[in-house]
Scaffold this active site. Sequence first.
Site, short mmCIF file in Angstrom:
data_model
loop_
_atom_site.label_atom_id
_atom_site.label_comp_id
_atom_site.label_asym_id
_atom_site.label_seq_id
_atom_site.Cartn_x
_atom_site.Cartn_y
_atom_site.Cartn_z
N ASN A 47 0.74 -1.04 -0.04
CA ASN A 47 0.02 -0.11 0.02
C ASN A 47 0.74 1.12 -0.10
O ASN A 47 1.86 1.31 0.72
CB ASN A 47 -0.92 -0.08 1.19
N HIS A 58 -3.37 0.54 -3.33
CA HIS A 58 -3.53 -0.39 -2.46
C HIS A 58 -2.40 -1.39 -2.75
O HIS A 58 -1.94 -1.29 -3.82
CB HIS A 58 -5.01 -0.95 -2.53
N GLU A 60 -2.62 -4.61 -3.34
CA GLU A 60 -2.66 -5.60 -4.60
C GLU A 60 -2.39 -4.77 -5.82
O GLU A 60 -1.81 -5.13 -6.65
CB GLU A 60 -4.18 -6.10 -4.62
N CYS A 85 -10.23 -5.26 -0.51
CA CYS A 85 -11.58 -4.28 -0.66
C CYS A 85 -12.16 -4.53 -2.05
O CYS A 85 -11.65 -5.37 -3.03
CB CYS A 85 -11.04 -2.80 -0.65
N CYS A 88 -9.79 -3.72 -5.17
CA CYS A 88 -8.99 -4.68 -5.58
C CYS A 88 -9.55 -5.98 -6.00
O CYS A 88 -9.14 -6.60 -6.92
CB CYS A 88 -8.23 -4.87 -4.26
N ASP A 148 -8.44 5.05 4.17
CA ASP A 148 -7.94 3.76 3.15
C ASP A 148 -9.41 3.09 2.78
O ASP A 148 -9.32 2.59 1.70
CB ASP A 148 -6.88 2.91 3.94
#
Length: 151
Positions: A47, A58, A60, A85, A88, A148
């Site tokens: 991140n 993020h 990923e 999330c 992602c 976030d």
Amino acid sequence: MSETERTITDPLFEAAYEAAQKSLREGGIPIGAALARGGELIASGHNERVQHGDPIAHGEMSALRAAGRQKSYRDTTLYTTLAPCAMCTGTIIQFKIPSVVVGEAATFPGEFELLRSRGIEVVVLNDARCVEMMRTFQDEHPELWAEDIAE
């Protein structure tokens, strides 16, 4: 999925965990990810929202960016320290990544139902280190965590 917390020693997952630790050392959000193919690490990332002021950086996304263009992702596995999330998850679905290995989902539930509804295998490791790292971060930086996850 086992409910027992444990420590994982898979080197591919370790790449994601080490990336999360790097983000934490840099003052960022401690989420890391790694992309692998055939048991070989392609790339890892973490991140970088805080470090680069990038709202979509993020873990990923960072790992996928580091991997560069791939002709196909259909034979890859994405390792991530925290449940993905919605953003992602959408990227995982878009690139047809068939398998996601998650360090923990105790501190953030992610979008497992959506991933699984699209035929993506989701393995949750319940890694005790990941749980502790995120709980500590969320307790110490609640405003940054809320930012976030867009709360």
